[in-house]
Each structure stands twice: as structure tokens, then as C-alpha cells.
Design a protein around this motif. Structure first.
Motif, PDB file in Angstrom:
ATOM      1  N   ASP A 132      -8.961   3.695  10.561  1.00 54.64           N
ATOM      2  CA  ASP A 132      -8.413   4.610   9.552  1.00 54.64           C
ATOM      3  C   ASP A 132      -6.900   4.432   9.513  1.00 54.64           C
ATOM      4  O   ASP A 132      -6.184   4.941  10.380  1.00 54.64           O
ATOM      5  N   TRP A 133      -6.397   3.716   8.504  1.00 55.71           N
ATOM      6  CA  TRP A 133      -4.956   3.407   8.479  1.00 55.71           C
ATOM      7  C   TRP A 133      -4.099   4.660   8.343  1.00 55.71           C
ATOM      8  O   TRP A 133      -2.996   4.722   8.888  1.00 55.71           O
ATOM      9  N   ASP A 134      -4.583   5.667   7.641  1.00 53.98           N
ATOM     10  CA  ASP A 134      -3.818   6.920   7.557  1.00 53.98           C
ATOM     11  C   ASP A 134      -3.666   7.544   8.942  1.00 53.98           C
ATOM     12  O   ASP A 134      -2.599   8.092   9.276  1.00 53.98           O
ATOM     13  N   ALA A 135      -4.719   7.469   9.755  1.00 53.02           N
ATOM     14  CA  ALA A 135      -4.642   7.992  11.123  1.00 53.02           C
ATOM     15  C   ALA A 135      -3.667   7.166  11.956  1.00 53.02           C
ATOM     16  O   ALA A 135      -2.930   7.705  12.796  1.00 53.02           O
ATOM     17  N   ILE A 168       5.291  -3.878   6.923  1.00 57.62           N
ATOM     18  CA  ILE A 168       4.908  -4.831   5.865  1.00 57.62           C
ATOM     19  C   ILE A 168       4.409  -4.072   4.634  1.00 57.62           C
ATOM     20  O   ILE A 168       4.772  -4.392   3.493  1.00 57.62           O
ATOM     21  N   ARG A 169       3.594  -3.049   4.838  1.00 58.93           N
ATOM     22  CA  ARG A 169       3.066  -2.288   3.701  1.00 58.93           C
ATOM     23  C   ARG A 169       4.183  -1.574   2.955  1.00 58.93           C
ATOM     24  O   ARG A 169       4.233  -1.570   1.717  1.00 58.93           O
ATOM     25  N   ARG A 170       5.121  -0.988   3.709  1.00 60.73           N
ATOM     26  CA  ARG A 170       6.217  -0.244   3.076  1.00 60.73           C
ATOM     27  C   ARG A 170       7.144  -1.175   2.292  1.00 60.73           C
ATOM     28  O   ARG A 170       7.665  -0.796   1.244  1.00 60.73           O
ATOM     29  N   CYS A 171       7.347  -2.385   2.810  1.00 55.80           N
ATOM     30  CA  CYS A 171       8.338  -3.286   2.200  1.00 55.80           C
ATOM     31  C   CYS A 171       7.743  -4.230   1.157  1.00 55.80           C
ATOM     32  O   CYS A 171       8.482  -4.777   0.331  1.00 55.80           O
ATOM     33  N   SER A 172       6.421  -4.434   1.194  1.00 50.73           N
ATOM     34  CA  SER A 172       5.805  -5.343   0.228  1.00 50.73           C
ATOM     35  C   SER A 172       4.907  -4.633  -0.774  1.00 50.73           C
ATOM     36  O   SER A 172       4.594  -5.185  -1.841  1.00 50.73           O
ATOM     37  N   GLY A 173       4.457  -3.418  -0.404  1.00 51.23           N
ATOM     38  CA  GLY A 173       3.521  -2.710  -1.258  1.00 51.23           C
ATOM     39  C   GLY A 173       2.080  -3.129  -1.060  1.00 51.23           C
ATOM     40  O   GLY A 173       1.180  -2.617  -1.735  1.00 51.23           O
ATOM     41  N   GLN A 174       1.826  -4.063  -0.132  1.00 52.15           N
ATOM     42  CA  GLN A 174       0.478  -4.538   0.139  1.00 52.15           C
ATOM     43  C   GLN A 174       0.040  -4.156   1.549  1.00 52.15           C
ATOM     44  O   GLN A 174       0.852  -4.181   2.483  1.00 52.15           O
ATOM     45  N   PRO A 175      -1.253  -3.869   1.746  1.00 54.79           N
ATOM     46  CA  PRO A 175      -1.747  -3.710   3.112  1.00 54.79           C
ATOM     47  C   PRO A 175      -1.500  -4.977   3.910  1.00 54.79           C
ATOM     48  O   PRO A 175      -1.523  -6.087   3.365  1.00 54.79           O
ATOM     49  N   VAL A 176      -1.271  -4.829   5.207  1.00 55.10           N
ATOM     50  CA  VAL A 176      -0.882  -5.969   6.031  1.00 55.10           C
ATOM     51  C   VAL A 176      -1.904  -7.090   5.966  1.00 55.10           C
ATOM     52  O   VAL A 176      -1.534  -8.275   5.902  1.00 55.10           O
ATOM     53  N   GLU A 177      -3.203  -6.759   5.975  1.00 59.90           N
ATOM     54  CA  GLU A 177      -4.213  -7.817   5.975  1.00 59.90           C
ATOM     55  C   GLU A 177      -4.176  -8.631   4.686  1.00 59.90           C
ATOM     56  O   GLU A 177      -4.405  -9.848   4.690  1.00 59.90           O
ATOM     57  N   ASP A 192     -10.278 -20.168   7.733  1.00 58.45           N
ATOM     58  CA  ASP A 192     -11.250 -19.442   8.552  1.00 58.45           C
ATOM     59  C   ASP A 192     -10.628 -18.278   9.316  1.00 58.45           C
ATOM     60  O   ASP A 192     -11.229 -17.759  10.260  1.00 58.45           O
ATOM     61  N   THR A 193      -9.417 -17.864   8.924  1.00 63.55           N
ATOM     62  CA  THR A 193      -8.690 -16.849   9.692  1.00 63.55           C
ATOM     63  C   THR A 193      -8.355 -15.638   8.833  1.00 63.55           C
ATOM     64  O   THR A 193      -8.024 -15.760   7.660  1.00 63.55           O
ATOM     65  N   GLY A 194      -8.454 -14.453   9.433  1.00 67.83           N
ATOM     66  CA  GLY A 194      -8.067 -13.222   8.770  1.00 67.83           C
ATOM     67  C   GLY A 194      -7.744 -12.165   9.802  1.00 67.83           C
ATOM     68  O   GLY A 194      -8.058 -12.311  10.985  1.00 67.83           O
ATOM     69  N   ILE A 195      -7.087 -11.099   9.368  1.00 70.95           N
ATOM     70  CA  ILE A 195      -6.906  -9.930  10.226  1.00 70.95           C
ATOM     71  C   ILE A 195      -8.102  -9.028   9.949  1.00 70.95           C
ATOM     72  O   ILE A 195      -8.160  -8.328   8.939  1.00 70.95           O
ATOM     73  N   GLY A 196      -9.092  -9.095  10.814  1.00 71.41           N
ATOM     74  CA  GLY A 196     -10.360  -8.423  10.586  1.00 71.41           C
ATOM     75  C   GLY A 196     -11.184  -9.149   9.538  1.00 71.41           C
ATOM     76  O   GLY A 196     -10.726 -10.102   8.890  1.00 71.41           O
ATOM     77  N   LEU A 197     -12.432  -8.711   9.384  1.00 69.41           N
ATOM     78  CA  LEU A 197     -13.321  -9.258   8.364  1.00 69.41           C
ATOM     79  C   LEU A 197     -13.254  -8.398   7.112  1.00 69.41           C
ATOM     80  O   LEU A 197     -13.161  -7.174   7.190  1.00 69.41           O
ATOM     81  N   ARG A 198     -13.322  -9.039   5.964  1.00 65.24           N
ATOM     82  CA  ARG A 198     -13.401  -8.296   4.709  1.00 65.24           C
ATOM     83  C   ARG A 198     -14.848  -7.913   4.419  1.00 65.24           C
ATOM     84  O   ARG A 198     -15.795  -8.466   4.988  1.00 65.24           O
ATOM     85  N   HIS A 241     -14.745  -5.540  14.187  1.00 67.74           N
ATOM     86  CA  HIS A 241     -14.472  -6.755  13.415  1.00 67.74           C
ATOM     87  C   HIS A 241     -13.954  -6.423  12.016  1.00 67.74           C
ATOM     88  O   HIS A 241     -13.130  -7.157  11.460  1.00 67.74           O
ATOM     89  N   ARG A 242     -14.440  -5.322  11.432  1.00 64.47           N
ATOM     90  CA  ARG A 242     -14.087  -5.000  10.045  1.00 64.47           C
ATOM     91  C   ARG A 242     -12.885  -4.062   9.935  1.00 64.47           C
ATOM     92  O   ARG A 242     -12.419  -3.775   8.833  1.00 64.47           O
ATOM     93  N   ALA A 243     -12.379  -3.599  11.042  1.00 59.64           N
ATOM     94  CA  ALA A 243     -11.168  -2.776  11.023  1.00 59.64           C
ATOM     95  C   ALA A 243      -9.942  -3.665  10.765  1.00 59.64           C
ATOM     96  O   ALA A 243     -10.046  -4.892  10.697  1.00 59.64           O
ATOM     97  N   VAL A 244      -8.790  -3.044  10.606  1.00 59.40           N
ATOM     98  CA  VAL A 244      -7.519  -3.772  10.473  1.00 59.40           C
ATOM     99  C   VAL A 244      -6.667  -3.398  11.678  1.00 59.40           C
ATOM    100  O   VAL A 244      -6.115  -2.302  11.746  1.00 59.40           O
ATOM    101  N   ILE A 245      -6.603  -4.306  12.647  1.00 63.77           N
ATOM    102  CA  ILE A 245      -5.850  -4.069  13.883  1.00 63.77           C
ATOM    103  C   ILE A 245      -4.900  -5.265  14.040  1.00 63.77           C
ATOM    104  O   ILE A 245      -5.232  -6.266  14.671  1.00 63.77           O
TER     105      ILE A 245
END
Length: 377
Positions: A132-135, A168-177, A192-198, A241-245
């Protein structure tokens, strides 16, 4: 230019296979770039205790090897003028701290060099909320410094990613992933690389296995706080795996990680793609903080901006490590590094978590040394 001969590659393969044969991990990948070319791309063993064959395309949980990926995203935004290393975090994230408090003095440079003074807190023990990114944001706004900012290098095992990710989110307007996928992974061909799975990706990540303590390597002052099997179980969950950490749940391959380090070792460019300028790479991979006893890890440490730097007596870069080497480890399992002098990008990825930090360093260092010694012959 130094290169690896067919005989050299055969020697490396034997060392790689030996680690599998003696049971250090169920499966592993080793990739090495030299002068911009992929010259080693090994895979062996299985994707878990009862898994299929590990291939170079098998995706693994990368743990803290994720940190430099997020760090490069923030470096790009510095180059674009969206922020500066010596900006205070509150300049871009006003809710982060109250005016006039010790916490309000924390800078972007301190976040990247693990000297922000907020290495751990209550949120570390609430993994059920990490998705939960808000958390996440609320927890970082509530956390109070453990050390005075700027005074004590202390590894921010999880908080590094929350802080860098929200900047990154504050300065780019995009979620980090999304930002890192669009500006780091896709341009460089790290397919084959990502921050978490989509949501549209299958959960085909290799299964982690936690190994019991080896008494001959046992040191009660080092290693994991909890049994390796507990870490394996937590990070084998699809929800993880599906979270954004951004500090801990990168998913990818050794081939992609070696390509990442090959780009940085080559001054920030590879095959016509420029991730960073050479000046930014130099700044990021210079030692900015050093300690004989890290405030979290209780051992010697050197930090650049988003990476570790080498040259310590017992680091994971190998016995012949130099301070201009840079890279990052992932929990008892993986390691990647770049060497600008040899123009090498190296990555070892495994699915076996070892209890002791000594064992992790020994198995990585053996292969790191083998690559460097063969190139220097």
C-alpha cells in the motif's frame, strides 16, 4: 582490451557448476559483460527444490540488488534539474518533516548514501502493509531519526526504497516502478527486469530456498536476524512479488543485471543508450560515506550514492576489490558489480539464501575474483 578466452570461460563454468554441485543453491545464473559484450551467460540447477531447469531467462527475486535501479532513476532526475543532491527532502516532499526539526535537515545525498538517520522503524515489521503506497508514504512521514542525519552510515534496508521511490514520484509525476521501467529498463533492453511484477505478468519467479546455518562459518555477530527459511517463505508469496518495494523486490535475471553494470562501468552508455552522463556516474560511484561499524549491519561499509563501493578487506567484490568498483548485494543470494577500469559488468543471481553473511561473501567473492584474475592475466 582484456578479454576472456574459451579456456577462461571453461574455467569459470567449472567454478560456477561446482557451487551448484556442492549444494550452495538449487539454481543460479552468472553473466559477465566485458567491453560492452556479453561474454558469459551461464545458468544451472533448478528453479527451486522441486523446480524446473534454470535457464538464463529464469526470473529471480533480486532483493537489495534492486536499490541501484531505483537510484539511477533518481540520478536521471538530478541531471534533468528536477532536484539536486543537496536539496532537503522536504523541498520536494513537504509532509516528510516539520519545519525546524532534525528530520527536516535530511538531504537527498544522505538518503542515497545511507546517512539519513532513519534506517529502520516500526514499518519494517509490517510487511502486510508494504503493498500500500499510501501507507508507505505515511510511515516515512511519521518515522523519527534513529541517528542524527548526516552523522552515521547505517544501511537503510527497506526505507531507502520508500524514500527514493517517493522522491521519484514527487519529481517525475510517475510511480517509481513505471518511471524506472520507462527510463532505465526499457531503454537498456533489460526486458526481463522490473520492480515487482505487473498485473499482466505471470508469477514465474524462481522459488527461494532458505538454508540452515553452517556451523563452521557461524558468527553470532553477523548474518540474518531470523532463519533464512522465514525470509524465503515471505518473499516466495505472490503478494510480495506484485508489491512495489524499490529496495527489495526487483525481479529479473543475471543477464539484465550485468548489462546494467556494464552500462555504468562504461561511463553510463551502452550500445547507443545513455542512462547517465559520465560525470553523474563518477559522482554516484565515488565513496560518500564510510564506517568501520555500520549502524545497521555492524560491519565495515562504504557507500556511494545508491551503490556500495569496494576496496574493503572483506567485502563482496572479492579479495582483489578496489574502491572504484561499485555494485550491490541482495539478501544472501545475489550480487552485481561494475568495474570501470576493466570495463566489466558482473552479476550472480541465485535462489538460495544462506544464513551467514560470510557464506554469501565467500561464494560471490570466489566468482568475482575468478573473473578479475582471468582478465588481468
Amino acid at each position: 582490451m582484456s578479454q576472456l578466452s574459451a579456456d577462461d570461460i571453461e574455467q569459470l563454468r567449472a567454478k560456477f557448476d561446482r557451487q551448484l554441485d556442492v549444494g550452495l543453491h538449487h539454481g543460479a545464473q552468472l553473466a559477465v559483460y566485458v567491453d560492452g559484450d556479453l561474454v558469459v551467460d551461464f545458468a544451472g540447477g533448478s528453479t527451486g527444490p522441486d523446480g524446473d531447469e534454470t535457464t538464463p531467462e529464469t526470473r529471480h527475486l533480486l532483493f537489495s540488488c534492486t536499490k541501484p535501479f531505483a537510484g539511477v532513476g533518481l540520478h536521471q532526475l538530478v541531471e534533468q534539474g528536477a532536484l539536486d543532491y543537496d536539496d532537503r527532502v522536504v523541498e520536494h516532499w513537504p509532509e516528510f518533516a516539520d519545519d525546524g526539526t532534525q528530520k527536516a535537515s535530511i538531504t537527498v545525498r544522505q538518503v542515497l548514501s545511507h546517512t539519513a538517520g532513519i534506517p529502520f522503524g516500526e514499518f519494517d515489521d509490517q510487511p502486510e502493509r508494504w503493498g500500500d503506497w499510501d501507507a508507505v508514504v505515511a510511515a516515512m512521514e511519521d518515522i523519527e531519526p534513529v541517528f542524527e542525519p548526516g552523522t552515521t552510515p547505517a544501511y537503510h534496508a527497506i526505507n531507502y526504497g520508500w524514500l527514493v521511490g517517493e522522491l521519484i514520484r514527487r519529481c517525475s509525476g510517475q510511480p517509481v516502478e513505471d518511471y524506472v521501467a520507462e527510463n532505465v529498463f526499457e531503454p537498456l533492453g533489460m526486458d526481463d527486469t522490473g520492480i515487482g511484477l505487473r498485473d499482466d505478468e505471470p508469477d514465474d519467479v524462481a522459488t527461494l530456498a532458505g538454508y540452515e546455518t553452517s556451523e563452521r562459518c557461524h558468527d553470532i555477530e553477523e548474518g540474518l536476524e531470523d532463519p533464512a527459511t522465514e525470509y524465503a517463505a515471505a518473499f516466495n508469496q505472490e503478494a510480495t512479488h506484485r508489491a512495489v518495494i524499490p529496495a527489495a523486490n526487483g525481479i529479473g535475471t543475471a543477464r539484465d543485471m550485468a548489462r546494467f553494470y556494464a552500462c555504468l562501468a562504461n561511463g553510463g552508455s551502452l550500445d547507443g543508450t545513455q542512462l547517465l552522463t559520465e560525470a553523474t556516474v563518477d559522482e554516484a560511484t565515488t565513496t560518500h560515506a564510510e564506517t568501520e561499524s555500520d549502524g545497521t549491519l555492524s560491519r565495515p561499509a562504504r557507500y556511494g550514492l545508491g551503490v556500495w563501493t569496494g576496496g574493503l578487506a572483506a567485502d563482496m567484490f572479492g579479495a582483489a576489490s578496489k574502491e572504484r568498483m561499485f555494485g550491490h548485494a541482495g539478501l544472501g543470494s545475489s550480487f552485481g558489480w561494475g568495474d570501470p577500469e576493466l570495463n566489466v559488468g558482473f552479476a550472480l543471481v541465485t535462489n538460495g539464501i544462506r544464513e551467514e553473511s560470510f557464506e554469501h561473501a565467500a561464494r560471490v567473492g570466489q566468482l568475482s575474483d575468478a573473473v578479475r584474475l582471468l582478465l588481468q592475466d
